[in-house]
Design a protein around this motif. Sequence first.
Motif, PDB file in Angstrom:
ATOM      1  N   TYR A  14       0.863  -1.317  -0.059  1.00 41.87           N
ATOM      2  CA  TYR A  14      -0.071   0.047   0.033  1.00 41.87           C
ATOM      3  C   TYR A  14       1.098   1.392   0.117  1.00 41.87           C
ATOM      4  N   GLY A  15       0.204   2.249  -0.789  1.00 39.79           N
ATOM      5  CA  GLY A  15       1.144   3.538  -0.479  1.00 39.79           C
ATOM      6  C   GLY A  15       0.208   4.646  -0.864  1.00 39.79           C
ATOM      7  N   ALA A  16       0.954   5.795  -0.522  1.00 44.13           N
ATOM      8  CA  ALA A  16       0.224   7.254  -0.461  1.00 44.13           C
ATOM      9  C   ALA A  16       1.281   8.164  -0.946  1.00 44.13           C
ATOM     10  N   ALA A  17       0.962   9.361  -1.779  1.00 46.18           N
ATOM     11  CA  ALA A  17       1.813  10.339  -1.917  1.00 46.18           C
ATOM     12  C   ALA A  17       1.904  11.352  -1.406  1.00 46.18           C
ATOM     13  N   VAL A  18       3.046  12.265  -1.340  1.00 48.34           N
ATOM     14  CA  VAL A  18       2.861  13.389  -0.529  1.00 48.34           C
ATOM     15  C   VAL A  18       3.803  14.158  -1.521  1.00 48.34           C
ATOM     16  N   MET A  39       1.494   1.689 -10.816  1.00 46.78           N
ATOM     17  CA  MET A  39       1.975   0.792 -12.069  1.00 46.78           C
ATOM     18  C   MET A  39       2.858  -0.067 -11.544  1.00 46.78           C
ATOM     19  N   CYS A  40       3.667   0.021 -10.398  1.00 43.45           N
ATOM     20  CA  CYS A  40       4.436  -0.824  -9.799  1.00 43.45           C
ATOM     21  C   CYS A  40       3.813  -2.023  -8.998  1.00 43.45           C
ATOM     22  N   GLY A  41       2.456  -1.925  -8.945  1.00 43.29           N
ATOM     23  CA  GLY A  41       1.416  -3.055  -8.165  1.00 43.29           C
ATOM     24  C   GLY A  41       0.944  -2.486  -7.001  1.00 43.29           C
ATOM     25  N   ALA A  42       1.362  -1.476  -6.474  1.00 48.14           N
ATOM     26  CA  ALA A  42       0.973  -1.129  -5.069  1.00 48.14           C
ATOM     27  C   ALA A  42      -0.713  -0.351  -5.160  1.00 48.14           C
ATOM     28  N   TYR A  43      -1.443  -0.608  -4.052  1.00 48.02           N
ATOM     29  CA  TYR A  43      -2.681   0.013  -4.069  1.00 48.02           C
ATOM     30  C   TYR A  43      -2.354   1.407  -3.151  1.00 48.02           C
ATOM     31  N   THR A  44      -3.023   2.271  -3.937  1.00 42.99           N
ATOM     32  CA  THR A  44      -2.638   3.907  -3.202  1.00 42.99           C
ATOM     33  C   THR A  44      -4.048   4.167  -2.388  1.00 42.99           C
ATOM     34  N   VAL A  45      -4.159   4.870  -1.635  1.00 39.55           N
ATOM     35  CA  VAL A  45      -4.976   5.160  -0.563  1.00 39.55           C
ATOM     36  C   VAL A  45      -5.338   6.644  -0.683  1.00 39.55           C
ATOM     37  N   GLY A  46      -4.541   7.538  -1.408  1.00 36.84           N
ATOM     38  CA  GLY A  46      -4.878   8.839  -1.168  1.00 36.84           C
ATOM     39  C   GLY A  46      -3.791   9.654  -1.317  1.00 36.84           C
ATOM     40  N   SER A  47      -3.623  10.934  -1.155  1.00 35.11           N
ATOM     41  CA  SER A  47      -2.605  12.096  -1.378  1.00 35.11           C
ATOM     42  C   SER A  47      -2.732  13.045  -0.325  1.00 35.11           C
ATOM     43  N   ALA A  48      -1.490  13.629  -0.322  1.00 35.86           N
ATOM     44  CA  ALA A  48      -1.442  14.864   0.720  1.00 35.86           C
ATOM     45  C   ALA A  48      -0.638  16.009  -0.235  1.00 35.86           C
ATOM     46  N   SER A  49      -1.144  17.099  -0.175  1.00 34.91           N
ATOM     47  CA  SER A  49      -0.272  18.214  -1.069  1.00 34.91           C
ATOM     48  C   SER A  49      -0.166  19.416  -0.231  1.00 34.91           C
ATOM     49  N   ALA A  50       0.667  20.227  -0.503  1.00 33.90           N
ATOM     50  CA  ALA A  50       0.842  21.580  -0.156  1.00 33.90           C
ATOM     51  C   ALA A  50       1.860  22.609  -0.957  1.00 33.90           C
ATOM     52  N   LEU A  51       1.353  23.703  -0.836  1.00 32.80           N
ATOM     53  CA  LEU A  51       2.081  24.701  -1.671  1.00 32.80           C
ATOM     54  C   LEU A  51       3.274  25.108  -0.655  1.00 32.80           C
ATOM     55  N   SER A  52       4.508  25.377  -1.206  1.00 32.86           N
ATOM     56  CA  SER A  52       5.623  26.144  -0.386  1.00 32.86           C
ATOM     57  C   SER A  52       5.767  27.457  -0.793  1.00 32.86           C
ATOM     58  N   ASP A  53       6.284  28.013   0.272  1.00 30.55           N
ATOM     59  CA  ASP A  53       6.874  29.511   0.014  1.00 30.55           C
ATOM     60  C   ASP A  53       8.283  29.453  -0.070  1.00 30.55           C
ATOM     61  N   GLY A  54       8.990  28.360  -0.053  1.00 28.93           N
ATOM     62  CA  GLY A  54      10.430  28.143  -0.049  1.00 28.93           C
ATOM     63  C   GLY A  54      10.983  27.336   0.587  1.00 28.93           C
ATOM     64  N   ALA A  55      12.284  27.013   0.581  1.00 28.63           N
ATOM     65  CA  ALA A  55      12.891  26.192   1.553  1.00 28.63           C
ATOM     66  C   ALA A  55      12.308  26.043   2.943  1.00 28.63           C
ATOM     67  N   ALA A  70      -4.313  12.553   8.458  1.00 27.58           N
ATOM     68  CA  ALA A  70      -5.324  11.922   7.992  1.00 27.58           C
ATOM     69  C   ALA A  70      -5.061  10.924   6.834  1.00 27.58           C
ATOM     70  N   LEU A  71      -4.100  11.199   5.995  1.00 27.31           N
ATOM     71  CA  LEU A  71      -3.753  10.241   4.958  1.00 27.31           C
ATOM     72  C   LEU A  71      -2.837   8.846   5.685  1.00 27.31           C
ATOM     73  N   GLY A  72      -2.020   9.495   6.831  1.00 26.81           N
ATOM     74  CA  GLY A  72      -1.087   8.464   7.421  1.00 26.81           C
ATOM     75  C   GLY A  72      -2.326   7.492   8.100  1.00 26.81           C
ATOM     76  N   ARG A  73      -3.233   8.066   8.786  1.00 26.96           N
ATOM     77  CA  ARG A  73      -4.278   7.100   9.318  1.00 26.96           C
ATOM     78  C   ARG A  73      -4.956   6.062   8.190  1.00 26.96           C
ATOM     79  N   GLU A  74      -5.386   6.666   7.200  1.00 26.65           N
ATOM     80  CA  GLU A  74      -5.839   6.142   5.969  1.00 26.65           C
ATOM     81  C   GLU A  74      -5.061   4.933   5.518  1.00 26.65           C
ATOM     82  N   LEU A  75      -3.708   5.204   5.456  1.00 21.74           N
ATOM     83  CA  LEU A  75      -2.761   4.241   5.052  1.00 21.74           C
ATOM     84  C   LEU A  75      -2.741   3.174   6.147  1.00 21.74           C
ATOM     85  N   VAL A  76      -2.575   3.565   7.117  1.00 24.90           N
ATOM     86  CA  VAL A  76      -2.564   2.495   8.134  1.00 24.90           C
ATOM     87  C   VAL A  76      -3.931   1.534   8.343  1.00 24.90           C
ATOM     88  N   ALA A  77      -4.901   2.073   8.195  1.00 28.38           N
ATOM     89  CA  ALA A  77      -6.299   1.319   8.089  1.00 28.38           C
ATOM     90  C   ALA A  77      -6.266   0.452   6.820  1.00 28.38           C
TER      91      ALA A  77
END
Length: 123
Positions: A14-18, A39-55, A70-77
């Motif tokens: 299982y995986g998720a993208a950030v 594509m590599c065979g994993a089930y994905t449970v969702g994603s989390a994303s954010a805009l950055s203002d720099g480093a 929330a994404l982490g909890r979903e992945l664990v579940a």
Amino acid sequence: CAFFVHCFSLEGKYGAAVATAGGADQEETAEFANGFLRMCGAYTVGSASALSDGANSVREPETALAQAAALGRELVAAIREKRVYPEQDEERAPLYAMMKEMTLATRETWPAQYAEWARRGRL
């Protein structure tokens, strides 16, 4: 990368993208990453994303952290419940069929891939 993708090395995982982005398209970037995981065979449970203002700076950090938690909890579940995502299996089916044919056709060229498919009982 070829062996990893051609043999669906993340099958059963299982995986998720950030993702973060400096200007825009952070959701698209996360979905691209999830697409690679699938594509590599994993089930994905969702994603989390954010805009950055720099480093080391994220816009709306509380929202980003809540989304990531929330994404982490979903992945664990998903892992604990051994969830199956039929729509992802359907999405992967044409690629799976193509890779199987390629593996059979290139048995002598790429014997390790053939051996992996055989080991998993896919041939």
